[in-house]
Design an enzyme around this catalytic site. Sequence first.
Site, PDB file in Angstrom:
ATOM      1  N   ARG A  36       0.843  -1.016   0.094  1.00  0.00           N
ATOM      2  CA  ARG A  36      -0.066   0.109  -0.056  1.00  0.00           C
ATOM      3  C   ARG A  36       0.689   1.319   0.084  1.00  0.00           C
ATOM      4  O   ARG A  36       0.542   2.186  -0.632  1.00  0.00           O
ATOM      5  CB  ARG A  36      -0.901   0.081   1.075  1.00  0.00           C
ATOM      6  CG  ARG A  36      -2.028  -1.045   0.973  1.00  0.00           C
ATOM      7  CD  ARG A  36      -3.243  -0.725   2.081  1.00  0.00           C
ATOM      8  NE  ARG A  36      -4.385  -1.632   1.510  1.00  0.00           N
ATOM      9  CZ  ARG A  36      -5.433  -2.038   2.062  1.00  0.00           C
ATOM     10  NH1 ARG A  36      -4.980  -2.104   3.365  1.00  0.00           N
ATOM     11  NH2 ARG A  36      -6.318  -2.690   1.616  1.00  0.00           N
ATOM     12  N   LYS A 204     -18.730 -17.695  -0.441  1.00  0.00           N
ATOM     13  CA  LYS A 204     -19.984 -17.537  -0.397  1.00  0.00           C
ATOM     14  C   LYS A 204     -20.894 -16.711  -1.364  1.00  0.00           C
ATOM     15  O   LYS A 204     -20.273 -15.870  -1.711  1.00  0.00           O
ATOM     16  CB  LYS A 204     -20.310 -17.151   1.296  1.00  0.00           C
ATOM     17  CG  LYS A 204     -19.858 -17.961   2.075  1.00  0.00           C
ATOM     18  CD  LYS A 204     -20.353 -17.044   3.473  1.00  0.00           C
ATOM     19  CE  LYS A 204     -19.869 -17.723   4.817  1.00  0.00           C
ATOM     20  NZ  LYS A 204     -19.823 -16.606   5.893  1.00  0.00           N
ATOM     21  N   GLY A 355      -9.020  -8.327  -3.071  1.00  0.00           N
ATOM     22  CA  GLY A 355      -9.160  -9.447  -2.049  1.00  0.00           C
ATOM     23  C   GLY A 355      -8.268 -10.579  -2.436  1.00  0.00           C
ATOM     24  O   GLY A 355      -7.151 -10.661  -2.857  1.00  0.00           O
ATOM     25  N   GLY A 378     -13.274  -3.809  -0.226  1.00  0.00           N
ATOM     26  CA  GLY A 378     -14.451  -3.307  -0.033  1.00  0.00           C
ATOM     27  C   GLY A 378     -15.123  -2.244  -1.144  1.00  0.00           C
ATOM     28  O   GLY A 378     -16.007  -2.507  -1.784  1.00  0.00           O
TER      29      GLY A 378
HETATM   30  P1  AMP Z   1     -13.830 -15.022  -1.071  1.00  0.00           P
HETATM   31  O1  AMP Z   1     -13.192 -14.057   0.265  1.00  0.00           O
HETATM   32  O2  AMP Z   1     -15.422 -14.976  -0.809  1.00  0.00           O
HETATM   33  O3  AMP Z   1     -13.275 -14.410  -2.263  1.00  0.00           O
HETATM   34  O4  AMP Z   1     -13.257 -16.281  -0.788  1.00  0.00           O
HETATM   35  C1  AMP Z   1     -12.127 -16.667  -0.809  1.00  0.00           C
HETATM   36  C2  AMP Z   1     -12.107 -18.327   0.043  1.00  0.00           C
HETATM   37  O5  AMP Z   1     -12.869 -19.074  -0.560  1.00  0.00           O
HETATM   38  C3  AMP Z   1     -10.694 -18.697  -0.094  1.00  0.00           C
HETATM   39  O6  AMP Z   1     -10.206 -18.786   1.171  1.00  0.00           O
HETATM   40  C4  AMP Z   1     -10.886 -20.312  -0.777  1.00  0.00           C
HETATM   41  O7  AMP Z   1     -10.405 -21.131  -0.085  1.00  0.00           O
HETATM   42  C5  AMP Z   1     -12.356 -20.390  -0.459  1.00  0.00           C
HETATM   43  N1  AMP Z   1     -13.012 -21.354  -1.308  1.00  0.00           N
HETATM   44  C6  AMP Z   1     -13.065 -21.420  -2.642  1.00  0.00           C
HETATM   45  N2  AMP Z   1     -13.652 -22.379  -3.004  1.00  0.00           N
HETATM   46  C7  AMP Z   1     -14.123 -23.063  -2.071  1.00  0.00           C
HETATM   47  C8  AMP Z   1     -14.862 -24.412  -1.894  1.00  0.00           C
HETATM   48  N3  AMP Z   1     -15.171 -25.060  -2.864  1.00  0.00           N
HETATM   49  N4  AMP Z   1     -14.968 -24.659  -0.512  1.00  0.00           N
HETATM   50  C9  AMP Z   1     -14.748 -23.992   0.317  1.00  0.00           C
HETATM   51  N5  AMP Z   1     -14.021 -22.846   0.317  1.00  0.00           N
HETATM   52  C10 AMP Z   1     -13.636 -22.380  -1.003  1.00  0.00           C
END
Ligand code: AMP
Length: 398
Positions: A36, A204, A355, A378
């Site tokens: 940063r 999610k 992210g 964000g």
């Molecule tokens: P996000 O912060 O929502 O972009 O999510 C990133 C996280 O999602 C990472 O730490 C990944 O390990 C997790 N992730 C990706 N695919 C899967 C999956 N099929 N099952 C569980 N976690 C997952």
Amino acid sequence: MAKLTIKDLILKGRKVLVRVDFNVPLEKGVITNDNRITAALPTIEYILEQGGRAILFSHLGRVKEKADKAGKSLAPVAKVLSEKLGKEVIFIPETRGKKLEAAIDALYDGEILLVENTRFEDINGKKESKNDPELGRYWASLGDDLFINDAFGTAHRAHASNVGISANVKQAAAGFLLENEINYIQEAVDYPTRPFVAILGGSKVSDKIGVIENLLKKADKVIIGGGMTYTFYKAQGVEIGASLVEEDKLDLAKDLMAKAEDKLILPIDSKEANAFAGYTEIKDTKAEAVDPGFLGLDIGPKSIAKFTEEIKGAKTVIWNGPMGVFENPDFQAGTIGVMDAIIAQIGVKSIIGGGDSAAAAINLGRADKFSWISTGGGASMELLEGKVLPGLQALTDK
Ligand code: AMP
């Protein structure tokens, strides 16, 4: 860009207030990642080269009460910034008062001063985070009616150190980093060169509802991967074994699929294991269904091939969220496959929106192959959702 930018300003001999994002990770007073600080250098160097006097503001972490101040001083940042610039950075461990005012008045052209963590003002009534009007006016009074906002990472918040100062100066302009972030992300979303493919992964659906909805309107295709997949599968009645699922989002997933018609593209197989950690069996599924007792932890080889085909010819790609549990080498293939498909396209504008996907590109050695990697989690999510960023909105119109 419709707002003033740093190049529109005359900086020589003037006290220039600058909001940067120095919210760096610290361990025992040592900065563990200084990306940063590096990202703010073009704006700072430009001000100094032009003969401006730079007065920098940033927050660092969250500060709610006095005890939170420990370990949140910007002093270590001043030291690293000084090394990077190769010149002294005057650090004032205050956010207001005589000492700060005198140090600012004593600045010469081409000199630089860093104010203490703006969130120290949150201790008595969240003055910074609630954009207290008196604080915005006070900080604005320290400069010569010029403000440059280069803190993209906090542009989705209306705080005294961005929106508050902007409201009290004649000219509030975007710095190079903020300008680049807006030019890449917002222009890709609003005026994409087509075909425009969005690729969304991560854990999610609930985190990305706004992004999926907005990009379904704007993109030609929306490819879904990662843990989100299984909520979409379950909504269609596909067996998902023990995979991640959000039961309360099944109706939403159904709605999104109905609205999207053929725009939404889901994986057609998975790499599955019989546990998240300490698994004893790992294999590719034959088709969508995940075996009972297994978890889908990455997209499978057929999906990689399908997604590669879907990405072919794309002129704009926005990618947010890994295709699988990329932190584990056993489940990296999907994320690597998709990254390689993106960067193989000739003339593509390829953007990583924040992210974990940025971490994946860096850790898997492909960061320099993308057109732009957003520095803001964000803030970039809000741009992808089509929201207006208050920190940008508050800048002076051209
Ligand atoms: P996000 O912060 O929502 O972009 O999510 C990133 C996280 O999602 C990472 O730490 C990944 O390990 C997790 N992730 C990706 N695919 C899967 C999956 N099929 N099952 C569980 N976690 C997952």
